[in-house]
Design an enzyme around this catalytic site. Structure first.
Site, PDB file in Angstrom:
ATOM      1  N   HIS A   1       5.687  -1.532 -10.235  1.00 35.08           N
ATOM      2  CA  HIS A   1       4.761  -0.938  -9.278  1.00 35.08           C
ATOM      3  C   HIS A   1       5.137  -1.604  -7.859  1.00 35.08           C
ATOM      4  O   HIS A   1       4.936  -0.855  -6.905  1.00 35.08           O
ATOM      5  CB  HIS A   1       3.431  -1.177  -9.618  1.00 35.08           C
ATOM      6  CG  HIS A   1       2.511  -0.327  -8.667  1.00 35.08           C
ATOM      7  ND1 HIS A   1       2.505   0.928  -8.870  1.00 35.08           N
ATOM      8  CD2 HIS A   1       1.741  -0.898  -7.797  1.00 35.08           C
ATOM      9  CE1 HIS A   1       1.313   1.466  -8.090  1.00 35.08           C
ATOM     10  NE2 HIS A   1       0.904   0.247  -7.419  1.00 35.08           N
TER      11      HIS A   1
ATOM     12  N   SER B   1       1.214   4.108  -4.063  1.00 34.36           N
ATOM     13  CA  SER B   1       0.039   3.701  -4.884  1.00 34.36           C
ATOM     14  C   SER B   1      -1.109   4.500  -3.979  1.00 34.36           C
ATOM     15  O   SER B   1      -1.200   5.559  -4.226  1.00 34.36           O
ATOM     16  CB  SER B   1       0.020   2.222  -4.771  1.00 34.36           C
ATOM     17  OG  SER B   1      -0.799   1.851  -5.599  1.00 34.36           O
TER      18      SER B   1
ATOM     19  N   ASP C   1       5.785   0.909 -14.379  1.00 37.72           N
ATOM     20  CA  ASP C   1       4.631   1.075 -13.781  1.00 37.72           C
ATOM     21  C   ASP C   1       3.715   1.131 -15.024  1.00 37.72           C
ATOM     22  O   ASP C   1       4.059   1.201 -16.185  1.00 37.72           O
ATOM     23  CB  ASP C   1       4.337   2.477 -13.178  1.00 37.72           C
ATOM     24  CG  ASP C   1       4.656   2.432 -11.614  1.00 37.72           C
ATOM     25  OD1 ASP C   1       3.975   1.545 -11.063  1.00 37.72           O
ATOM     26  OD2 ASP C   1       4.928   3.001 -10.946  1.00 37.72           O
TER      27      ASP C   1
END
Length: 170
Positions: free
Chosen positions: A153, A33, A113
């Site tokens: 994610h 990330s 995601d």
């Protein structure tokens, strides 16, 4: 923190490692990330400014952000307080340099995601000739995209503790 300061700290950390441990046989970067964003910014560094030449062997960038401009219009920027100029200066997608090292780059993205994370990962890794010419592959980098099914994610990185997980094996 301020985005310029965060990027500078990561770059200085790599320079410190190279200066402090001259005998190391290579550096591998990994980030998830925002960490993938910072690792990607390390790849775009002009190391002459730091007086070192790190031997970066590879980078694993997981569900990263490579263009900060879309963040300007979200709640995330409430804390970062980035201007357009700061976002552009710190967007790896806008600062890809020709490959100067034999560095392998793996860009991993989760099936679940957000569409923006998926788009940015695909464009940054440039797996198609239809994508922007500034992407890594077009600049001569050895890059591959790993699109991981059935993860989001968060569990894309949490599953790294599992030996059978494809990202762990890669």
């Amino acid at each position: 923190g301020h985005m310029d300061a965060m990027v500078l700290q990561v770059r200085r950390s790599v320079a410190f490692l190279v200066q402090r441990h001259a005998g190391i046989r290579g550096i591998y970067l990994c980030g998830h990330s925002a960490g993938a964003h910072l690792a990607a910014m390390v790849l775009s560094t002009d190391w002459t400014e730091y007086g070192v030449a790190p031997d970066i062997k590879g980078a694993v960038l997981v569900s990263g952000v490579y263009d900060l401009e879309p963040i300007l219009h979200t709640y995330v920027n409430d804390e970062l307080n980035m201007s357009q100029e700061v976002a552009q200066r710190n967007s790896p997608m806008l600062h890809i340099t020709p490959a100067a090292m034999a560095c392998q780059v793996l860009v991993a993205v989760a099936q679940h995601d957000s569409p923006e994370f998926r788009r940015q990962s695909q464009e940054y890794g440039q797996v198609s000739s239809l994508l922007p010419p500034q992407a890594l592959r077009a600049a001569g980098w050895s890059v591959s995209l790993l699109d991981l099914a059935g993860v989001d994610h968060f569990d894309i990185i949490e599953k790294l503790s599992e030996e059978s997980y494809v990202l762990t094996q890669v």
